[in-house]
Every structure is written in C-alpha cells, then in structure tokens.
Design a protein around this motif. Structure first.
Motif, PDB file in Angstrom:
ATOM      1  N   VAL A  18       0.864  -1.179   0.000  1.00 39.05           N
ATOM      2  CA  VAL A  18       0.000   0.000   0.000  1.00 39.05           C
ATOM      3  C   VAL A  18       0.901   1.230   0.000  1.00 39.05           C
ATOM      4  O   VAL A  18       1.904   1.272   0.729  1.00 39.05           O
ATOM      5  N   SER A  19       0.565   2.200  -0.814  1.00 42.52           N
ATOM      6  CA  SER A  19       1.390   3.399  -0.918  1.00 42.52           C
ATOM      7  C   SER A  19       0.600   4.650  -0.570  1.00 42.52           C
ATOM      8  O   SER A  19      -0.604   4.726  -0.823  1.00 42.52           O
ATOM      9  N   ILE A  20       1.298   5.596   0.037  1.00 42.22           N
ATOM     10  CA  ILE A  20       0.754   6.940   0.246  1.00 42.22           C
ATOM     11  C   ILE A  20       1.587   7.900  -0.589  1.00 42.22           C
ATOM     12  O   ILE A  20       2.796   8.028  -0.379  1.00 42.22           O
ATOM     13  N   ASN A  48       8.110  -8.105  -0.623  1.00 38.22           N
ATOM     14  CA  ASN A  48       6.668  -8.326  -0.503  1.00 38.22           C
ATOM     15  C   ASN A  48       6.274  -9.725  -0.965  1.00 38.22           C
ATOM     16  O   ASN A  48       5.434 -10.391  -0.336  1.00 38.22           O
ATOM     17  N   LYS A  49       6.886 -10.205  -2.041  1.00 40.26           N
ATOM     18  CA  LYS A  49       6.583 -11.551  -2.534  1.00 40.26           C
ATOM     19  C   LYS A  49       6.927 -12.618  -1.509  1.00 40.26           C
ATOM     20  O   LYS A  49       6.337 -13.706  -1.507  1.00 40.26           O
ATOM     21  N   GLN A  50       7.878 -12.306  -0.634  1.00 39.11           N
ATOM     22  CA  GLN A  50       8.277 -13.251   0.406  1.00 39.11           C
ATOM     23  C   GLN A  50       7.359 -13.189   1.627  1.00 39.11           C
ATOM     24  O   GLN A  50       7.632 -13.846   2.634  1.00 39.11           O
ATOM     25  N   GLY A  51       6.288 -12.392   1.542  1.00 40.00           N
ATOM     26  CA  GLY A  51       5.268 -12.400   2.587  1.00 40.00           C
ATOM     27  C   GLY A  51       5.241 -11.201   3.514  1.00 40.00           C
ATOM     28  O   GLY A  51       4.457 -11.184   4.470  1.00 40.00           O
ATOM     29  N   VAL A  52       6.066 -10.186   3.255  1.00 39.89           N
ATOM     30  CA  VAL A  52       6.101  -9.004   4.117  1.00 39.89           C
ATOM     31  C   VAL A  52       5.120  -7.955   3.582  1.00 39.89           C
ATOM     32  O   VAL A  52       5.198  -7.563   2.416  1.00 39.89           O
ATOM     33  N   THR A  53       4.212  -7.503   4.435  1.00 39.06           N
ATOM     34  CA  THR A  53       3.292  -6.424   4.073  1.00 39.06           C
ATOM     35  C   THR A  53       4.066  -5.107   4.093  1.00 39.06           C
ATOM     36  O   THR A  53       4.870  -4.864   4.994  1.00 39.06           O
ATOM     37  N   VAL A  54       3.822  -4.245   3.097  1.00 37.14           N
ATOM     38  CA  VAL A  54       4.616  -3.024   2.951  1.00 37.14           C
ATOM     39  C   VAL A  54       3.703  -1.793   2.881  1.00 37.14           C
ATOM     40  O   VAL A  54       2.707  -1.785   2.159  1.00 37.14           O
ATOM     41  N   LEU A  55       4.075  -0.778   3.654  1.00 38.11           N
ATOM     42  CA  LEU A  55       3.491   0.559   3.510  1.00 38.11           C
ATOM     43  C   LEU A  55       4.596   1.458   2.985  1.00 38.11           C
ATOM     44  O   LEU A  55       5.614   1.669   3.651  1.00 38.11           O
ATOM     45  N   LEU A  56       4.400   1.982   1.797  1.00 41.52           N
ATOM     46  CA  LEU A  56       5.431   2.746   1.089  1.00 41.52           C
ATOM     47  C   LEU A  56       4.985   4.190   0.918  1.00 41.52           C
ATOM     48  O   LEU A  56       3.933   4.456   0.328  1.00 41.52           O
ATOM     49  N   VAL A  57       5.781   5.103   1.444  1.00 42.38           N
ATOM     50  CA  VAL A  57       5.536   6.528   1.235  1.00 42.38           C
ATOM     51  C   VAL A  57       6.593   7.049   0.279  1.00 42.38           C
ATOM     52  O   VAL A  57       7.796   6.847   0.498  1.00 42.38           O
ATOM     53  N   GLU A  58       6.151   7.677  -0.802  1.00 44.46           N
ATOM     54  CA  GLU A  58       7.071   8.073  -1.868  1.00 44.46           C
ATOM     55  C   GLU A  58       6.573   9.304  -2.604  1.00 44.46           C
ATOM     56  O   GLU A  58       5.377   9.531  -2.723  1.00 44.46           O
ATOM     57  N   GLN A  63       7.542   5.086 -10.214  1.00 45.48           N
ATOM     58  CA  GLN A  63       8.001   3.774  -9.754  1.00 45.48           C
ATOM     59  C   GLN A  63       7.013   3.155  -8.767  1.00 45.48           C
ATOM     60  O   GLN A  63       6.782   1.945  -8.782  1.00 45.48           O
ATOM     61  N   THR A  64       6.443   3.973  -7.902  1.00 43.19           N
ATOM     62  CA  THR A  64       5.510   3.469  -6.894  1.00 43.19           C
ATOM     63  C   THR A  64       4.309   2.790  -7.527  1.00 43.19           C
ATOM     64  O   THR A  64       3.880   1.715  -7.100  1.00 43.19           O
ATOM     65  N   LEU A  65       3.761   3.406  -8.559  1.00 38.43           N
ATOM     66  CA  LEU A  65       2.556   2.873  -9.190  1.00 38.43           C
ATOM     67  C   LEU A  65       2.828   1.598  -9.982  1.00 38.43           C
ATOM     68  O   LEU A  65       1.900   0.904 -10.376  1.00 38.43           O
ATOM     69  N   LYS A  66       4.096   1.280 -10.184  1.00 44.57           N
ATOM     70  CA  LYS A  66       4.446   0.014 -10.833  1.00 44.57           C
ATOM     71  C   LYS A  66       4.323  -1.170  -9.877  1.00 44.57           C
ATOM     72  O   LYS A  66       4.062  -2.298 -10.303  1.00 44.57           O
ATOM     73  N   ILE A  67       4.529  -0.914  -8.578  1.00 44.11           N
ATOM     74  CA  ILE A  67       4.594  -2.040  -7.644  1.00 44.11           C
ATOM     75  C   ILE A  67       3.469  -2.068  -6.611  1.00 44.11           C
ATOM     76  O   ILE A  67       3.223  -3.113  -6.002  1.00 44.11           O
ATOM     77  N   ALA A  68       2.775  -0.942  -6.403  1.00 44.99           N
ATOM     78  CA  ALA A  68       1.753  -0.882  -5.351  1.00 44.99           C
ATOM     79  C   ALA A  68       0.478  -1.621  -5.759  1.00 44.99           C
ATOM     80  O   ALA A  68       0.113  -1.672  -6.934  1.00 44.99           O
ATOM     81  N   ASP A  69      -0.191  -2.177  -4.762  1.00 41.93           N
ATOM     82  CA  ASP A  69      -1.509  -2.780  -4.983  1.00 41.93           C
ATOM     83  C   ASP A  69      -2.617  -1.745  -4.814  1.00 41.93           C
ATOM     84  O   ASP A  69      -3.604  -1.755  -5.555  1.00 41.93           O
ATOM     85  N   TYR A  70      -2.443  -0.858  -3.829  1.00 35.89           N
ATOM     86  CA  TYR A  70      -3.474   0.132  -3.535  1.00 35.89           C
ATOM     87  C   TYR A  70      -2.769   1.417  -3.128  1.00 35.89           C
ATOM     88  O   TYR A  70      -1.689   1.386  -2.521  1.00 35.89           O
ATOM     89  N   VAL A  71      -3.381   2.551  -3.467  1.00 36.16           N
ATOM     90  CA  VAL A  71      -2.726   3.844  -3.280  1.00 36.16           C
ATOM     91  C   VAL A  71      -3.692   4.851  -2.654  1.00 36.16           C
ATOM     92  O   VAL A  71      -4.867   4.924  -3.023  1.00 36.16           O
ATOM     93  N   GLU A 131      -8.178   7.726  -3.562  1.00 39.47           N
ATOM     94  CA  GLU A 131      -7.674   6.392  -3.270  1.00 39.47           C
ATOM     95  C   GLU A 131      -8.172   5.420  -4.326  1.00 39.47           C
ATOM     96  O   GLU A 131      -9.176   5.664  -5.000  1.00 39.47           O
ATOM     97  N   GLY A 132      -7.448   4.326  -4.474  1.00 32.15           N
ATOM     98  CA  GLY A 132      -7.853   3.311  -5.436  1.00 32.15           C
ATOM     99  C   GLY A 132      -6.702   2.382  -5.761  1.00 32.15           C
ATOM    100  O   GLY A 132      -5.601   2.526  -5.234  1.00 32.15           O
ATOM    101  N   THR A 133      -6.963   1.415  -6.627  1.00 31.19           N
ATOM    102  CA  THR A 133      -5.884   0.535  -7.076  1.00 31.19           C
ATOM    103  C   THR A 133      -4.848   1.353  -7.832  1.00 31.19           C
ATOM    104  O   THR A 133      -5.130   2.457  -8.315  1.00 31.19           O
ATOM    105  N   ALA A 134      -3.657   0.793  -7.954  1.00 28.20           N
ATOM    106  CA  ALA A 134      -2.592   1.506  -8.667  1.00 28.20           C
ATOM    107  C   ALA A 134      -3.014   1.847 -10.087  1.00 28.20           C
ATOM    108  O   ALA A 134      -2.710   2.935 -10.601  1.00 28.20           O
TER     109      ALA A 134
END
Length: 234
Positions: A30-32, A181-191, A196-204, A215-218
């Motif tokens: 998830v990104s902010i 993240n693929k290894q199971g770690v939940t991520v909150l990304l502020v950028e 680049q963020t919108l390439k990897i985020a699930d929700y923004v 707010e919405g999907t990437a």
C-alpha cells in the motif's frame, strides 16, 4: 492487518494530519503519495509511536496500538525505515544489521535474517566489515532496508526510500521492495516517486495537506488525470 480510523496529528496549533482513514491488507503493498508537507511522514511517525496522535485509533491485527511506546510497537512487528536512512555511520555494515535484530530472541532467526538480507543485497555482504558512513548513498539505503528486515517485520514501513538516489539505484531498490513483498512481508510505502511506486503498489492513497483526496488501485490512480498532472508529468 492495519486499520487506521480518524487519525489526527497536531504539532501545537499546526494540524499535520486531519482525520484520515485507511486500511492495509496483509500481504499487500500500500502506498501513500503526496507532495512535501502533505502529512505523509507525520502519518508514519504516528503509526510507529514516534509522535502521539491527537485523535483517532490505530489497530494492528484487531488490537489497538495507539498510545503505545515506539519500542512496544516494534515488538508488535511494525518496523519503520525512516526518511534519510538514519544508519549508524560509525558502525560497520554488519553491526548496523545486528542492531536491527535486537527485538529477536532466537539466534537461529537472526542467522536466517542475515542470510536473507545478504541475498537481497550482495553488496552488503561484500562490505560487511566496512564503516557504514563510508558507503555510497544507494548502499546506505540498502543497509537501512536490510536493518529493518533483520527485525522480521509483519508490516514494513518505508519512508522515501528513493530520495536522492540515482535512477538506476532507484529501480533496483523498487525491485527489491517488490521481492520482499513476494516473500510475505506487508509493505506501507511513502514516496514522491509516483512513477516507480505505481508500478509495484496494490493500492494507493493520495494525501494533500493532511487529507486523503483520492484512493484506489494503482491502475485507477495511474489513469486519474489529476494524478497524471501532479505526479506523472502529464
């Protein structure tokens, strides 16, 4: 995993965060997004217990954590990789990583985490005896991320990991965040690097002057005209 409701953060008369709500599902990125002064870092510091909240609630796995001290929140599994890296420049690379594992009581887990970090960042293995303050900016950012991973985070908070780095290093850092993240770690990304963020985020979530304005999907955010104009150069 994390639920934030009506979050307010004030610094005296300054209202930095003005009653935001957001949710971070387990296993997602998830990104902010937001410009300087939007309230992004204040939000992260509130989640980590670094600054007190003025109003609202924060729940991790249905348990309230607002009001807890920062070290207690770390023990709950929220690990914050701050803006500006904040490594210990006088320590070696390996000593910095050891500091990250202080909450773990299992030596086997510490050894496993060293192996994972060195797998993500082979350059850190090569420089494990080097004084951290002599590393390049990109290597210091890798060390800051690696130090956070040493604590076995449930939720890994990353504040501006690409700040001040060369484009080729930025790309590498984002690839590694995706792999973590693929290894199971939940991520909150502020950028601020929306591209680049919108390439990897699930929700923004898009934050402006302490309020969530979008707010919405990437994919949805990427195609929003206001986001294109403000963050994507078009």
């Amino acid at each position: 995993m994390l639920k934030v409701s009506d979050l307010h953060v004030n610094y005296g008369f300054i209202k930095a965060v003005k009653g935001i709500d957001f949710h971070i599902p387990e296993g997602k990125i998830v990104s902010i997004l937001g410009a300087n002064g939007a309230g992004k870092t204040s939000t992260l510091k509130a989640l980590s217990g670094i600054v007190p909240i003025s109003k609202g609630s924060i729940e991790l796995e249905d348990k309230k954590i607002d009001g807890k001290q920062a070290y207690e929140i770390v023990k709950q599994g929220i690990i914050h990789c701050p803006e500006g890296r904040k490594i210990f420049p006088q320590f070696t690379v390996e000593e910095n990583l050891k500091v990250g594992s202080y909450v773990l009581g299992d030596n086997n887990e510490v050894k496993e985490n060293f192996s994972k970090v060195y797998e993500y960042f082979p350059r850190l293995r090569e420089r494990k005896n080097q004084i951290a303050g002599t590393l390049s900016g990109g290597e210091q950012q890798m060390l800051a991320i690696g130090r956070g991973l040493m604590a076995s985070p449930k939720l890994f908070i990353l504040d501006e990991p690409s700040l001040g780095l060369a484009p080729i290093i930025v790309k590498e850092i984002f690839q590694i965040i995706k792999e973590i993240n693929k290894q199971g770690v939940t991520v909150l990304l502020v950028e601020q690097n929306a591209f680049q963020t919108l390439k990897i985020a699930d929700y923004v979530y898009v934050l402006e002057t302490g309020n969530i304005v979008l707010e919405g999907t990437a994919e949805v955010i990427r195609n929003d005209e206001s986001v294109k104009k403000s963050y994507l150069g078009g």
